[in-house]
Design a protein around this motif. Structure first.
Motif, PDB file in Angstrom:
ATOM      1  N   PRO A 122     -12.078  -0.430   8.646  1.00 43.27           N
ATOM      2  CA  PRO A 122     -11.455   0.646   8.430  1.00 43.27           C
ATOM      3  C   PRO A 122     -12.083   1.920   9.266  1.00 43.27           C
ATOM      4  CG  PRO A 122     -12.303  -0.346   6.328  1.00 43.27           C
ATOM      5  CD  PRO A 122     -12.696  -1.169   7.473  1.00 43.27           C
ATOM      6  N   HIS A 166      -4.922  11.724   6.138  1.00 38.60           N
ATOM      7  CA  HIS A 166      -4.431  11.569   4.746  1.00 38.60           C
ATOM      8  C   HIS A 166      -4.237  10.052   4.168  1.00 38.60           C
ATOM      9  CE1 HIS A 166      -2.829  15.203   6.548  1.00 38.60           C
ATOM     10  NE2 HIS A 166      -3.450  15.918   5.664  1.00 38.60           N
ATOM     11  N   LEU A 167      -4.468   9.022   5.201  1.00 40.89           N
ATOM     12  CA  LEU A 167      -4.184   7.543   4.583  1.00 40.89           C
ATOM     13  C   LEU A 167      -5.800   7.067   4.024  1.00 40.89           C
ATOM     14  CD1 LEU A 167      -1.680   6.408   7.161  1.00 40.89           C
ATOM     15  CD2 LEU A 167      -1.290   6.905   4.779  1.00 40.89           C
ATOM     16  N   GLU A 168      -5.385   5.794   3.144  1.00 43.35           N
ATOM     17  CA  GLU A 168      -6.845   5.255   3.298  1.00 43.35           C
ATOM     18  C   GLU A 168      -7.168   4.708   4.428  1.00 43.35           C
ATOM     19  OE1 GLU A 168      -8.687   4.738   0.405  1.00 43.35           O
ATOM     20  OE2 GLU A 168      -7.305   5.969  -0.795  1.00 43.35           O
ATOM     21  N   PRO A 169      -8.625   4.701   4.602  1.00 48.52           N
ATOM     22  CA  PRO A 169      -8.948   4.058   5.989  1.00 48.52           C
ATOM     23  C   PRO A 169      -8.322   2.653   6.354  1.00 48.52           C
ATOM     24  CG  PRO A 169     -10.719   5.408   5.048  1.00 48.52           C
ATOM     25  CD  PRO A 169      -9.561   5.336   4.126  1.00 48.52           C
ATOM     26  N   THR A 224       3.184   8.978   1.240  1.00 51.09           N
ATOM     27  CA  THR A 224       2.380   7.899   1.929  1.00 51.09           C
ATOM     28  C   THR A 224       3.242   7.142   3.013  1.00 51.09           C
ATOM     29  OG1 THR A 224       0.994   7.679   0.086  1.00 51.09           O
ATOM     30  CG2 THR A 224       0.661   5.928   1.578  1.00 51.09           C
ATOM     31  N   HIS A 272       0.764  -1.101   0.038  1.00 47.86           N
ATOM     32  CA  HIS A 272      -0.004   0.002   0.060  1.00 47.86           C
ATOM     33  C   HIS A 272       0.860   1.313   0.259  1.00 47.86           C
ATOM     34  CE1 HIS A 272      -3.499  -2.264   0.696  1.00 47.86           C
ATOM     35  NE2 HIS A 272      -2.841  -2.830   1.714  1.00 47.86           N
TER      36      HIS A 272
END
Length: 267
Positions: free
Chosen positions: A126, A111-114, A84, A78
């Motif tokens: 999530p 700021h990150l994907e759940p 990231t 990821h």
């Protein structure tokens, strides 16, 4: 790029056959080999950020460096770009025990994907806005885990400087501006503590004081009252100073170089 960056550090003994901190050198090598794409994209920035993080982690606890690498490598698929990776690194540092990174890590989660944030924090699902708001207000809450509220001894911090600790004499504790501090009369440290860990960070700008603790937070018989909960801890009967926030109490003793942390876990 790495040669120019690391040569001075090798000369100082950070790398080589017998590195000054072997756990840092091992973890750094793992990161370079584990994220070759990121290293190729921004060699100096990636290596510099990794070294800075590893220094902070090993300063707090030598074992945290390996745990931090494990957590980042577990979500490697990821982490496609350096921004990231940096945000994930803040979250991972908090998760493995660097309690001082709590605020930065919670901001990074935004700021990150759940799903990525949840994986870094070992949450079962999530993290939505409700859960994030709960984490911001309840430092003893574990992400995605609902538990009954209780008072408990969360651990001890400090130690005698002659044996590797920070304090030259038994410390006293106080609260100031919504933060907790411990001082030995010479230096002052801020106390960071939450569900993932506890640590002391030197606070040179804070004057060493001995402010009496809240009268309702700790009684002479060791009874603690926080967030509407009450419990008696016999080991706190001899406390000579204490300070409390909404869900955390710290207590010090004139016979010990350690500070005891009491937590009020949230539902």
């Amino acid at each position: 790029a790495l040669y120019e960056q690391l040569l001075p550090l090798a000369a100082q003994g950070w790398f080589g056959d017998e590195p000054r901190r072997p756990e840092l050198a091992r973890a750094f090598t793992r990161l370079l080999c584990g994220f070759p794409d990121l290293l190729a994209q921004e060699p100096q920035l990636f290596a510099g950020a990794a070294l800075d993080a590893l220094h902070n982690l090993t300063d707090a606890d030598a074992g945290l460096a390996e745990a931090w690498c494990d957590r980042l490598l577990s979500v490697k698929q990821h982490l496609a770009d350096l921004p990231t990776w940096l945000e994930a690194g803040r979250v991972a540092a908090w998760r493995v025990g660097l309690a001082a990174q709590r605020a930065a890590a919670l901001n990074a989660c935004a700021h990150l994907e759940p799903a990525l944030a949840a994986a870094l924090l070992d949450a079962h699902a999530p993290l939505d806005r409700v859960e994030m708001d709960a984490l911001r207000t309840a430092p003893w809450r574990s992400p995605g885990h609902v538990t009954a509220p209780e008072l408990r001894i969360a651990g001890k911090l400090g130690g005698f400087r002659g044996l590797g600790g920070p304090f030259v004499r038994p410390p006293t504790v106080h609260a100031h501006d919504g933060r907790l501090f411990a001082t030995d009369g010479r230096k002052t440290w801020q106390v960071f503590a939450d569900a993932f860990g506890a640590m002391l960070v030197e606070a040179p700008g804070i004057e060493a004081t001995n402010v009496p603790g809240r009268a309702d937070a700790l009684k002479a018989d060791g009874t603690v009252t926080l967030a509407g909960l009450t419990r008696t801890f016999p080991e706190l009967r001899e406390a000579t100073s204490w300070a409390a926030l909404d869900t955390t109490l710290i207590a010090a003793f004139d016979t010990s170089h350690c500070v005891t942390v009491v937590a009020c876990t949230a539902p």
